[in-house]
Scaffold this active site. Structure first.
Site, PDB file in Angstrom:
ATOM      1  CB  THR A 105      -8.813   4.877   3.201  1.00  0.00           C
ATOM      2  OG1 THR A 105      -9.364   6.106   2.722  1.00  0.00           O
ATOM      3  CG2 THR A 105      -8.625   3.912   2.049  1.00  0.00           C
ATOM      4  CD  GLU A 139      -2.680   1.294   2.540  1.00  0.00           C
ATOM      5  OE1 GLU A 139      -2.636   0.360   3.368  1.00  0.00           O
ATOM      6  OE2 GLU A 139      -3.371   2.310   2.703  1.00  0.00           O
ATOM      7  CD  GLU A 187       2.195   8.377   4.964  1.00  0.00           C
ATOM      8  OE1 GLU A 187       1.203   7.992   4.338  1.00  0.00           O
ATOM      9  OE2 GLU A 187       2.713   9.505   4.784  1.00  0.00           O
ATOM     10  CG  ASP A 214     -11.494  12.856  -2.674  1.00  0.00           C
ATOM     11  OD1 ASP A 214     -10.362  12.353  -2.610  1.00  0.00           O
ATOM     12  OD2 ASP A 214     -11.676  14.090  -2.637  1.00  0.00           O
ATOM     13  CG  ASP A 220      -0.813  13.923  -1.288  1.00  0.00           C
ATOM     14  OD1 ASP A 220      -1.758  13.937  -0.481  1.00  0.00           O
ATOM     15  OD2 ASP A 220       0.348  13.618  -0.962  1.00  0.00           O
ATOM     16  CE1 TYR A 230      -6.229  11.894   4.556  1.00  0.00           C
ATOM     17  CE2 TYR A 230      -7.087  13.284   2.813  1.00  0.00           C
ATOM     18  CZ  TYR A 230      -6.201  13.076   3.845  1.00  0.00           C
ATOM     19  OH  TYR A 230      -5.304  14.066   4.180  1.00  0.00           O
ATOM     20  CD  GLU A 231     -13.295   4.228   0.482  1.00  0.00           C
ATOM     21  OE1 GLU A 231     -12.235   3.701   0.866  1.00  0.00           O
ATOM     22  OE2 GLU A 231     -14.072   3.705  -0.327  1.00  0.00           O
TER      23      GLU A 231
HETATM   24  C1  LIG Z   1      -4.353  12.138   1.182  1.00  0.00           C
HETATM   25  S1  LIG Z   1      -3.444  11.046   2.192  1.00  0.00           S
HETATM   26  C2  LIG Z   1      -4.380   9.535   2.143  1.00  0.00           C
HETATM   27  C3  LIG Z   1      -4.033   8.583   3.244  1.00  0.00           C
HETATM   28  C4  LIG Z   1      -4.736   7.222   3.193  1.00  0.00           C
HETATM   29  N1  LIG Z   1      -4.335   6.472   2.018  1.00  0.00           N
HETATM   30  C5  LIG Z   1      -6.225   7.376   3.236  1.00  0.00           C
HETATM   31  O1  LIG Z   1      -6.881   7.152   2.204  1.00  0.00           O
HETATM   32  O2  LIG Z   1      -6.755   7.715   4.295  1.00  0.00           O
HETATM   33  C6  LIG Z   1      -2.038  10.658   1.163  1.00  0.00           C
HETATM   34  C7  LIG Z   1      -0.926  10.018   1.939  1.00  0.00           C
HETATM   35  O3  LIG Z   1       0.067   9.578   1.037  1.00  0.00           O
HETATM   36  C8  LIG Z   1       1.339   9.916   1.568  1.00  0.00           C
HETATM   37  N2  LIG Z   1       2.258  10.038   0.423  1.00  0.00           N
HETATM   38  C9  LIG Z   1       2.167  10.935  -0.578  1.00  0.00           C
HETATM   39  N3  LIG Z   1       3.155  10.755  -1.470  1.00  0.00           N
HETATM   40  C10 LIG Z   1       3.895   9.717  -1.013  1.00  0.00           C
HETATM   41  C11 LIG Z   1       5.064   9.065  -1.489  1.00  0.00           C
HETATM   42  N4  LIG Z   1       5.662   9.465  -2.624  1.00  0.00           N
HETATM   43  N5  LIG Z   1       5.563   8.030  -0.787  1.00  0.00           N
HETATM   44  C12 LIG Z   1       4.972   7.635   0.372  1.00  0.00           C
HETATM   45  N6  LIG Z   1       3.856   8.232   0.873  1.00  0.00           N
HETATM   46  C13 LIG Z   1       3.319   9.251   0.188  1.00  0.00           C
HETATM   47  C14 LIG Z   1       1.111  11.212   2.304  1.00  0.00           C
HETATM   48  O4  LIG Z   1       2.112  11.463   3.278  1.00  0.00           O
HETATM   49  C15 LIG Z   1      -0.258  10.966   2.923  1.00  0.00           C
HETATM   50  O5  LIG Z   1      -0.165  10.343   4.187  1.00  0.00           O
END
Ligand SMILES: C[S@@+](CC[C@H](N)C(=O)[O-])C[C@H]1O[C@@H](n2cnc3c(N)ncnc32)[C@H](O)[C@@H]1O
Length: 241
Positions: free
Chosen positions: A190, A44, A69, A154, A118, A192-193
């Site tokens: 998740t 993941e 992460e 989303d 993101d 966020y979901e």
């Molecule tokens: C918007 S959050 C979503 C978190 C989770 N997947 C959820 O749906 O609740 C995006 C996550 O991806 C991590 N992330 C973004 N780019 C990343 C990368 N290149 N490598 C590892 N983690 C990354 C961010 O730090 C953040 O915690």
């Protein structure tokens, strides 16, 4: 993900040290040693606080589950959730998805999850999207032929963009939906979901299956400064099984 800095992060990491892989490159090509009876390896990207991680690993005890992460303040919450559930099939990498080929050998991963990554809405930053063609080519280098990417977001613009990226990088699309939960909640949510679903935002989902391509398309390594990290002093490397 912007997060308040968690107090006592190092101490909390120490208490979850059995889940943390401090030298992921050392496991390249032998991740299965962590769970020799595992039938598959699921990975993941950007697990955040890990609601999906913990529940999916719990529901699939026959799978070896690795979560990456790059924000330790979020990852510690995910690790604590797995510890509280008493899981022994899940491990965490405090690292960057751009470095996956350093962590995993060709064909080592069966299934890759990208959940609510993101969106990087500016075209100027498109190459940072985890579903940009070049990232999808990067994943080809660690996924087995026929391996899958399960993608949820989303963000409708990111989703439509991604639907064009998957075929360009040699993935067959299936299970494409722009309203995953229209007939009731489907699968594990998740963090966020759950938030977006409760606000009435439709959730988009698709599956990309890696096609065998000969020759394999060219991949250009992904570089760039990571400005979201904060340095953490970890306890001494744990005894990894
Ligand atoms: C918007 S959050 C979503 C978190 C989770 N997947 C959820 O749906 O609740 C995006 C996550 O991806 C991590 N992330 C973004 N780019 C990343 C990368 N290149 N490598 C590892 N983690 C990354 C961010 O730090 C953040 O915690």
């Amino acid at each position: 993900m912007r997060m308040r800095k968690k107090p006592n992060l190092s101490l909390r990491m120490e208490k979850c040290s059995q889940f943390l892989i401090t030298s992921p490159a050392d496991h390249r090509g032998r991740w299965h040693d962590l769970k020799p009876d595992a039938q598959e390896l699921r990975l993941e990207l950007g697990c955040g606080k890990g609601r999906f991680t913990a529940e999916t690993a719990e529901q699939n005890p026959q799978s070896l589950y690795i979560a990456i992460e790059r924000v330790p303040d979020a990852m510690i919450v995910a690790m604590e959730r797995c510890r509280d559930k008493g899981l022994n099939n899940v491990f965490f990498i405090d690292g960057d998805a751009a470095l996956l080929r350093q962590y995993f050998a060709p064909g080592e991963v069966d299934l890759l999850y990208i959940n609510f990554c993101d969106p990087w809405p500016s075209n100027h930053h498109a190459r940072r999207r985890l579903t940009h063609e070049n990232f999808l080519l990067l994943y080809r280098g660690i996924l087995k032929d026929g391996g899958q990417i399960h993608f949820k977001t989303d963000n409708r613009d990111l989703f439509e963009y991604s639907l064009f990226q998957f075929p360009k990088a040699g993935y067959t699309l299936s299970e494409v939906t722009r309203d995953l939960h229209k007939d009731g909640v489907q699968g594990v949510m998740t963090d966020y979901e759950e938030k977006f679903h409760s606000m009435g935002t439709p959730i988009n989902r698709c599956v990309g299956t890696k096609e065998h391509l000969d020759p394999e398309p060219e991949f250009r390594p992904i570089a760039g400064p990571d400005r979201t990290r904060r340095d953490v002093s970890y306890p001494p490397a744990p005894q990894e099984p």
